[in-house]
Scaffold this motif. Structure first.
Motif, PDB file in Angstrom:
ATOM      1  N   VAL A 131       0.672   0.882   9.748  1.00  0.00           N
ATOM      2  CA  VAL A 131       0.003   0.881   8.444  1.00  0.00           C
ATOM      3  C   VAL A 131       0.111  -0.518   7.852  1.00  0.00           C
ATOM      4  CG1 VAL A 131       0.397   3.319   7.984  1.00  0.00           C
ATOM      5  CG2 VAL A 131       2.108   1.642   7.291  1.00  0.00           C
ATOM      6  N   ALA A 132      -0.781  -0.830   6.949  1.00  0.00           N
ATOM      7  CA  ALA A 132      -0.785  -2.150   6.314  1.00  0.00           C
ATOM      8  C   ALA A 132       0.486  -2.355   5.508  1.00  0.00           C
ATOM      9  CB  ALA A 132      -2.007  -2.299   5.414  1.00  0.00           C
ATOM     10  N   GLU A 133       1.027  -3.568   5.574  1.00  0.00           N
ATOM     11  CA  GLU A 133       2.248  -3.869   4.823  1.00  0.00           C
ATOM     12  C   GLU A 133       2.046  -3.683   3.324  1.00  0.00           C
ATOM     13  OE1 GLU A 133       3.655  -7.721   5.788  1.00  0.00           O
ATOM     14  OE2 GLU A 133       4.005  -7.275   7.910  1.00  0.00           O
ATOM     15  N   SER A 134       0.810  -3.879   2.872  1.00  0.00           N
ATOM     16  CA  SER A 134       0.548  -3.764   1.431  1.00  0.00           C
ATOM     17  C   SER A 134       0.761  -2.347   0.925  1.00  0.00           C
ATOM     18  CB  SER A 134      -0.882  -4.217   1.115  1.00  0.00           C
ATOM     19  OG  SER A 134      -1.827  -3.469   1.863  1.00  0.00           O
ATOM     20  N   THR A 135       0.767  -1.336   1.826  1.00  0.00           N
ATOM     21  CA  THR A 135       0.983   0.045   1.383  1.00  0.00           C
ATOM     22  C   THR A 135       2.456   0.337   1.137  1.00  0.00           C
ATOM     23  OG1 THR A 135       1.116   0.854   3.668  1.00  0.00           O
ATOM     24  CG2 THR A 135      -1.057   0.824   2.634  1.00  0.00           C
TER      25      THR A 135
END
Length: 780
Positions: free
Chosen positions: A420-424
């Motif tokens: 998953v994207a680190e921003s999540t």
């Protein structure tokens, strides 16, 4: 002054046309950073060749020069018909009324794609059409400047358009290679013009054999001509680079757009949330209706946001991927094969909702029937258009009705890095303490991430109240970290506060989280379509909700907002293996939770219509003012030259020379053949034969002949006699004689020539060449 016109042979004119075409084709490559692929360039090359090549052909058959530009516009229309007319044309090239209707549709699509795409843009047909129209217009202007006006140096003005445009959208501007090649092509055009001009002069010398002339050498030193050209090109290249770097983004320019959905190459939806305005709208506005044969009534997602920056939730930075067409929709991230996910079909009929984001349940597997160019985003599977909107669309979709069991959610392991994207998962270091304290108190002892998520949802639904007005009164209306902290203390808010708070609390506990924005399930109506109940969705159904990621299941929606939407069965306290599915959604009760992002291009649901109208008015007024300024620019330049010469007559050096130059410029403006290699006496003798000067002392201009003779004598004394000072009385007499002689010239000219002299003064051609320091013989 200069002869009226140098007549070029067909090969000479063709050489200039070839150099002009090369310059335009090379300059167009500067748009490369804005658009993917190269197909758009080949289409624009066809248009450029049709216009400039058509002009060359028309000159070869001796078409009157005044007819060439209008015929080139006709060639542009034929080329556009060939490329974009399709079945609406006759024999693929002759336009019909339907063809122009298609052009109008493409133009509207071009406007939409410019508003909705980010760079590099996908070259959808509407965008390619706009590029071809622009290149065609520049081609007409270039050919007019080079061939008709005979000022190739000024070709730099229209050619700066494609060179400077990239700097308005990308920080780096046009690529250095494109700038260098454009400068080289410009140098080539200047060089070809020098050679053509010299050849044309030699052909016309015999026609002026009776006049005293000074014939320039056939060859000027290469160093001088190339040095001047290189210097000019270097200055132009430097100016283009500086302007590109200094020009602000179009998104900050009121004339062309003021951000949000109107911003050129923006993301269609402003990437932040503030839904209070929508929640407090007293009357709902219809958005869309749908029918579901299976009776499933899901949430419809517009877009998904995952980065919380300061006070706003921001959408992803990825540009549209041209390969992500609707026929390639992938399986959602993380969804395992053992999770129940039957396919469900829904038919949607959009009404007043106008947005670049297509309302779809997550995850959708197939979409059919939607008009325009639509592309899906990696991860979120949000679908948005680059040249259309949802207004009056009818489409069918097939989505996965994901039904995870509690056991599957509870058994989900932590996702591997990069899944998953680190921003999540990102949170700032200076997070308000109350957030971490609340997360620990509510779910810190939960045995699994799933149990922690259920506990957070239950806490928010059980301990907080829904209120649209309390955040405004309390000063915490929004979605930032400080707002979340204020919300946790106040205990009142609406869907954005609940969704943002659950997402942040989940991240605090290590659970990937994001927010979806769209519509709840809507309300059933009495209408039927093929026996199916029609469900209506309106602005009161706008909503925001969190989605959490569980490995093996994927992104799972939760509903923490009390009294709004429907709580999925798997997320209820005490849910067990006996309740593996999702409880069917029920229509939203109460006024309805809304979740529309600020700046959504749904203009029909926007309360800022008045502001949009004012912006459109200012934009239109600015364009009109700019057009008027361009039309009056030659007259303004000529007025400035006239003022400068009159100042010299009154107070400057060589007043008689200034007066004679202004008189000769007036003659050229009125269409008279004036060669500055001839003496003042020769020109005066020729003009004395004209009616206004021959009838000295009679109307229409009394004393014109005497005034012209005095001007001639004064300039001869000044040029060839001993240097003397000119007293104030002599300067006043020069001003008077200049006014009388110029009035006589105008009196002899027809009204059309006088109007042309005022708006398009021909003497600027000579002034432009002198100012640019062209290394060509005087009079050329």
């Amino acid at each position: 002054m200069r002869p009226e016109r140098l007549l070029l042979s067909a090969p000479q004119s063709l050489a200039l046309s070839g150099a002009t075409l090369l310059l335009l084709l090379v300059a167009t490559t500067a748009l490369g950073p804005l658009i993917t692929g190269s197909g758009w360039w080949w289409a624009s090359a066809i248009v450029a060749f049709a216009v400039i090549g058509g002009g060359a052909g028309m000159r070869a058959i001796r078409t009157p020069p005044s007819l060439v530009p209008p015929l080139e516009v006709a060639a542009l229309i034929l080329a556009l018909t060939l490329l974009f007319g399709g079945t609406t044309s006759i024999a693929l090239i002759v336009p019909t009324p339907d063809t122009f209707d298609a052009f109008g549709t493409l133009a509207e699509g071009a406007r939409a794609t410019i508003e909705q795409q980010s760079v590099p843009a996908i070259p959808v047909p509407a965008l390619v059409f706009a590029i071809c129209v622009g290149v065609g217009v520049v081609a007409v202007l270039l050919d007019l400047i080079v061939q008709t006006v005979r000022l190739p140096a000024l070709a730099a003005v229209p050619i700066l358009v494609p060179v400077l445009v990239p700097g308005l959208f990308v920080e780096a501007g046009a690529e250095v290679g494109a700038l260098v090649l454009t400068a080289a092509a410009y140098l080539l055009l200047l060089r070809v013009d020098v050679r053509v001009r010299r050849s044309a002069e030699l052909l016309q010398e015999d026609e002026r054999a009776d006049a005293p002339v000074v014939i320039a050498p056939k060859r000027a030193p290469i160093v001088s001509t190339m040095g001047a050209s290189l210097g000019l090109a270097a200055i132009g290249l430097l100016a283009a680079s500086v302007i590109t770097a200094a020009t602000p983004s179009i998104s900050t320019t009121l004339l062309l757009g003021s951000g949000g959905p109107g911003t050129l190459f923006a993301r269609g939806v402003s990437p932040y949330l503030e839904l209070g305005r929508d929640l407090r709208r007293p009357d709902p506005v219809p958005a869309f209706t749908y029918t579901s044969p299976d009776g499933i009534r899901p949430y419809f997602t517009l877009l998904t946001v995952q980065r919380l920056e300061g006070e706003v939730w921001a959408a992803g930075e990825r540009a549209v991927d041209g390969d992500h067409t609707l026929d390639t929709l992938p399986r959602p991230d993380g969804l395992g094969a053992d999770v129940a996910a039957p396919l469900r079909t829904i038919s949607v009929d959009t009404q007043q909702v106008r947005t670049a984001w297509l309302p779809l349940p997550y995850p959708t597997a197939e979409v059919d029937g939607v008009r325009g160019s639509w592309f899906w985003d990696t991860g979120s599977l949000n679908v948005r258009s680059v040249d259309s909107t949802t207004l009056e669309q009818r489409y069918q979709l097939t989505h996965l009705d994901v039904q995870p069991s509690v056991a599957q959610l509870r058994a989900a392991a932590a996702p591997d890095p990069g899944v998953v994207a680190e921003s999540t998962l990102e949170l700032p270091d200076d997070l308000p303490p109350i957030i971490a304290e609340t997360a620990e108190e509510v779910a810190g002892s939960a045995p699994t991430p799933y149990d922690a998520a259920v506990a957070i949802q239950a806490y928010l639904r059980g301990s907080f109240e829904y209120s649209e007005d309390a955040p405004v009164a309390g000063g915490y209306d929004g979605g930032g970290f400080d707002v979340i902290a204020a919300f946790l203390e106040a205990g009142e808010g609406y869907c954005v506060h609940f969704a943002s708070t659950m997402a942040v609390l989940a991240r605090e506990l290590g659970i990937p989280a994001r927010i979806s924005v769209g519509y709840t399930a809507g309300t059933a109506t009495d209408a039927r379509v093929d026996g199916e109940v029609v469900v209506a969705v309106d602005s009161h159904d706008l909503h925001a909700w969190p989605e959490l990621y569980f490995e093996g299941v994927g992104w799972v929606p939760f509903e923490p907002t009390p009294g709004r939407g429907t709580v999925p069965g798997y997320s209820r306290l005490g849910a067990g293996e006996e309740s593996p599915g999702v409880v069917p959604n029920a229509p939203s009760t109460g006024p309805g939770s809304t979740g529309r992002p600020e700046g959504d291009p749904d203009r029909a649901l926007d309360d800022s219509a008045a502001l949009a109208a004012r912006v459109d008015f200012l934009r239109g007024a600015g364009i009109v003012v700019l057009a008027i300024a361009l039309v009056l620019l030659p007259a303004a330049i000529r007025w400035g030259l006239r003022v400068g010469r009159r100042r010299r007559i009154r107070t400057g050096p060589h007043p008689a020379d200034a007066a004679w130059r202004e008189f000769a410029a007036t003659a050229v403006d009125l269409g008279l053949l004036v060669d500055d290699r001839r003496t003042a006496r020769a020109l005066a003798t020729e003009l004395m034969r004209r009616p206004a000067f021959a009838a000295d002392g009679d109307p229409p201009v009394a004393g014109a002949g005497s005034a012209l003779q005095r001007l001639r004598d004064a300039v001869e004394r000044e040029r060839y006699g001993p240097a003397t000072s000119t007293d104030a009385g002599a300067r006043t007499a020069l001003m008077h004689d200049l006014a009388v002689a110029s009035a006589a010239l105008r009196a002899d000219a027809p009204t059309s020539r006088r109007a042309e002299a005022a708006l398009l003064p021909r003497s600027l051609r000579a002034a432009g060449r002198d100012a640019l320091g062209r290394a060509v013989p005087r009079g050329a």
